[in-house]
Write an enzyme that holds these catalytic residues in place. Structure first.
Site, mmCIF file in Angstrom:
data_model
loop_
_atom_site.group_PDB
_atom_site.id
_atom_site.type_symbol
_atom_site.label_atom_id
_atom_site.label_comp_id
_atom_site.label_asym_id
_atom_site.label_seq_id
_atom_site.Cartn_x
_atom_site.Cartn_y
_atom_site.Cartn_z
ATOM 1 N N LYS A 22 0.829 -1.210 0.000
ATOM 2 C CA LYS A 22 0.000 0.000 0.000
ATOM 3 C C LYS A 22 0.862 1.258 0.000
ATOM 4 O O LYS A 22 0.674 2.163 -0.824
ATOM 5 C CB LYS A 22 -0.916 0.010 1.232
ATOM 6 C CG LYS A 22 -1.710 1.319 1.409
ATOM 7 C CD LYS A 22 -2.529 1.299 2.676
ATOM 8 C CE LYS A 22 -1.777 1.807 3.880
ATOM 9 N NZ LYS A 22 -1.826 3.276 4.022
ATOM 10 N N ASN A 23 1.810 1.324 0.930
ATOM 11 C CA ASN A 23 2.603 2.539 1.072
ATOM 12 C C ASN A 23 3.501 2.792 -0.137
ATOM 13 O O ASN A 23 3.825 3.940 -0.441
ATOM 14 C CB ASN A 23 3.440 2.482 2.355
ATOM 15 C CG ASN A 23 2.584 2.611 3.607
ATOM 16 O OD1 ASN A 23 1.454 3.102 3.541
ATOM 17 N ND2 ASN A 23 3.101 2.173 4.738
ATOM 18 N N CYS A 118 -4.865 8.638 9.449
ATOM 19 C CA CYS A 118 -5.100 8.038 10.760
ATOM 20 C C CYS A 118 -4.762 9.014 11.879
ATOM 21 O O CYS A 118 -3.826 9.803 11.772
ATOM 22 C CB CYS A 118 -4.252 6.777 10.932
ATOM 23 S SG CYS A 118 -4.878 5.349 10.041
ATOM 24 N N ARG A 123 2.101 14.278 13.041
ATOM 25 C CA ARG A 123 2.628 13.940 11.727
ATOM 26 C C ARG A 123 2.658 15.155 10.809
ATOM 27 O O ARG A 123 2.042 15.186 9.751
ATOM 28 C CB ARG A 123 1.796 12.822 11.080
ATOM 29 C CG ARG A 123 1.596 11.621 11.963
ATOM 30 C CD ARG A 123 0.651 10.603 11.362
ATOM 31 N NE ARG A 123 1.308 9.733 10.410
ATOM 32 C CZ ARG A 123 0.674 8.827 9.677
ATOM 33 N NH1 ARG A 123 -0.626 8.689 9.768
ATOM 34 N NH2 ARG A 123 1.338 8.061 8.829
ATOM 35 N N ASP A 308 4.543 0.308 12.058
ATOM 36 C CA ASP A 308 3.289 -0.209 11.520
ATOM 37 C C ASP A 308 3.018 -1.662 11.898
ATOM 38 O O ASP A 308 1.979 -2.217 11.528
ATOM 39 C CB ASP A 308 3.269 -0.062 9.998
ATOM 40 C CG ASP A 308 2.895 1.351 9.559
ATOM 41 O OD1 ASP A 308 2.480 2.152 10.409
ATOM 42 O OD2 ASP A 308 3.036 1.650 8.357
ATOM 43 N N ARG A 400 -8.599 0.266 4.395
ATOM 44 C CA ARG A 400 -7.625 1.188 3.831
ATOM 45 C C ARG A 400 -6.297 0.491 3.548
ATOM 46 O O ARG A 400 -5.537 0.941 2.691
ATOM 47 C CB ARG A 400 -7.379 2.370 4.782
ATOM 48 C CG ARG A 400 -8.546 3.341 4.910
ATOM 49 C CD ARG A 400 -8.162 4.535 5.770
ATOM 50 N NE ARG A 400 -6.886 5.071 5.336
ATOM 51 C CZ ARG A 400 -5.848 5.295 6.135
ATOM 52 N NH1 ARG A 400 -5.926 5.028 7.423
ATOM 53 N NH2 ARG A 400 -4.729 5.782 5.653
#
Length: 422
Positions: A22-23, A118, A123, A308, A400
Site C-alpha cells: 500500500k505505502n 489516521c 505527523r 506499523d 484502507r
C-alpha cells in the site's frame, strides 16, 4: 457500517498471498504526474486508499484505469488541467501530500490542501515543505492549503532531514528528478518503499544513486518518460499475517514474502519462539511451543522494527509468557488499541510512549472498536487467539490497508466473517 466477527478456532494451516505494498503504491501513483507518458503499475493492492489516490489524480486531470481485477493500474498525466488538490479528497488520506513535489517539479506551481489520515499523532508536513524550499520553491500556507511555486523551475540543492521521514524523502526524491542540477538528500529514509520508488523513477529515465542508504543523490533531467513497474511486496501485510500462526498456532506460508523486507521483525519473532523460514515461494511461519515468550520491542525507522507492526505485535505479546515492554519512538498516540485489548482481558500499562504488557494465558472475546488502520488488524489477530466471539467495529480503517482479510484468514481455517452493522 460493516463489522467483523472473529471466533477463536485454534491453529491455522495453509497459504496466504501477500499483496503489493500500500505505502509503495500510494507513492508510485503520484509519480505519473512527473511525465506526460503512460505509467503502468502491476501487483497493485486493491484497497480503499488506492481508490482515494485514484480519485485525487483524476481530479487533477490524470487518467487512471484499473485492470486485471484492480491489480494493474494504467495511468497517464498528459492532460493535467488542474493544479489544486482539494481538501475534500486530501483530508481522507495523508499520502495525498505526495502530489505536491511532482506537480511543482513539472508545472512550476501547485496548490495542495494539508492532509488527513489516521489519528496517530501530529505527523506534520514541515519536512516536506522545507525540502522543497531547499530546491528553490516559494511556499505559503493560506486557509489550510499549501500554495507552492517555482517560476524558474526547481533547482538542485542539499536537503538534510533533521530526522528520518519516509514521506518527506519520497516527495523530495520525486521533485528532484526534474530539478535543474544535482540534489543530495541526507538522512534520507531507507525503507523498501523508497528503493521501489527510486527503481520506478529510474525506469522513467531519472538519474538516482544511493537509494536504500541514508544519502540519495539525484541528477535532474529535462523530462521523464513512461514505464511499467511492479509494486514491491507489502512488508506490513506480510508481518501481520506472519503473526497469525504465531498467536494461535499452526503453520502458514506467506506467499511472496522475503526475509530482507522484515528482518528486524523476524528476529523478534525468533526471540519470542516463532520459527520463520524462507521458502522458494515465500516465508513459512510456525510457533515452536504452546506459548510465545515475552520480548521487548522498540520501533525504529527501517531497518529497525516497523512502527506499523507495533499494534499487531502487542496483540501477540498479550498472550506471551512473561512481561514485555514496547517503546514507540516514531508516532505519539499510537497505543490507542491498548484499551480495546484490555477489554479482551489483556494486561497493559501505558505511560507516554511506553507500554508494559503482562501476558495472560488466554484472551476473551468482546466487542471492540478499531481506532486506526493497524489497530484494527491487531484486534482481529487478538480475536483469533481469544475464547469466544470478538466483534470488531469501525472496520473501514481496515479496508484502507488490507485487502480481503476475511478470505485470506478463512482459507487457513479461521472463523471470521464480515457483517453489516447490527
Amino acid at each position: 457500517m460493516d463489522q467483523i466477527i472473529v471466533t477463536g478456532n485454534g491453529p491455522l494451516h495453509g497459504t496466504i498471498p501477500i499483496a503489493g505494498a500500500k505505502n509503495a503504491c500510494l507513492t508510485l501513483m503520484p509519480a505519473t504526474l512527473l511525465s506526460d507518458e503512460p505509467l503502468t503499475l502491476t501487483n497493485a493492492p486493491r484497497l480503499s486508499d488506492i481508490k482515494t489516490m485514484t480519485a485525487l489524480l483524476q481530479s487533477l486531470g490524470a487518467e487512471v484505469t484499473a485492470m486485471n481485477d484492480g491489480k494493474v493500474l494504467a495511468m497517464s498525466s498528459h492532460g493535467i488541467d488542474n493544479h489544486t488538490a482539494d481538501y475534500d479528497i486530501v483530508r481522507k488520506m495523508r499520502a495525498s501530500i505526495l502530489v505536491l513535489g511532482p506537480m511543482l517539479a513539472r508545472f512550476g506551481h501547485a496548490v495542495v490542501s494539508l492532509p488527513g489520515g489516521c489519528a496517530i499523532g501530529a505527523r506534520p508536513v514541515d519536512l516536506h515543505l522545507k525540502a522543497l524550499e531547499a530546491m528553490g520553491a516559494e511556499l505559503e500556507l493560506r486557509e489550510g492549503y499549501v500554495h507552492a511555486k517555482a517560476s524558474g523551475g526547481l533547482k538542485g540543492g542539499v536537503v538534510e532531514f533533521p530526522f528520518v521521514s519516509v514521506g518527506a524523502t519520497e516527495n523530495a526524491l520525486m521533485a528532484a528528478t526534474l530539478a535543474k542540477g544535482t540534489t543530495v538528500l541526507k538522512n534520507a529514509a531507507r525503507e523498501p518503499e523508497i528503493v521501489d520508488l527510486a527503481q520506478c523513477l529510474r525506469r522513467m529515465g531519472a538519474e538516482i544513486e544511493g537509494e536504500g542508504t541514508s544519502t540519495i543523490t539525484v541528477q535532474g533531467v529535462d523530462r521523464l518518460g513512461g514505464a511499467t513497474h511492479p509494486v514491491v511486496t507489502d512488508r506490513i501485510e506480510l508481518g501481520t499475517y506472519m503473526l497469525a500462526p504465531a498467536i494461535c498456532g499452526g503453520e502458514v506460508e506467506c506467499l511472496g514474502g522475503r526475509l530482507e523486507l522484515v528482518a528486524a521483525f523476524a528476529e523478534k519473532l525468533d526471540e519470542a519462539g516463532v520459527e520463520v523460514t524462507q521458502t522458494p515461494t515465500g516465508l513459512s511461519v510456525r510457533r515452536r511451543g504452546d506459548r510465545v515468550k515475552a520480548v521487548d520491542v522498540t520501533t525504529e525507522p527501517f531497518p529497525g522494527f516497523p512502527t506499523d507492526l507495533q499494534a499487531q505485535m502487542m496483540a501477540l505479546l498479550c498472550t506471551a509468557d512473561g512481561v514485555s515492554v514496547l517503546e514507540e519512538k516514531i508516532f505519539e498516540n499510537r497505543f490507542m488499541h491498548a484499551p480495546e485489548l484490555i477489554r479482551m482481558g489483556a494486561k497493559i500499562d501505558v505511560h507516554g510512549g511506553t507500554a508494559t504488557v503482562t501476558g495472560v494465558g488466554r484472551l476473551k472475546g468482546a466487542p471492540v472498536m478499531a481506532t486506526d488502520l493497524r489497530a484494527s488488524v491487531s484486534l482481529i489477530l487478538a480475536g483469533l487467539a481469544a475464547e469466544g466471539e470478538t466483534l470488531v467495529n469501525r472496520v473501514y480503517h481496515l479496508d484502507r490497508g488490507y485487502e480481503r482479510v476475511e478470505e485470506k484468514l478463512m482459507a487457513c481455517g479461521a472463523r471470521i466473517e464480515r457483517v453489516s452493522g447490527r
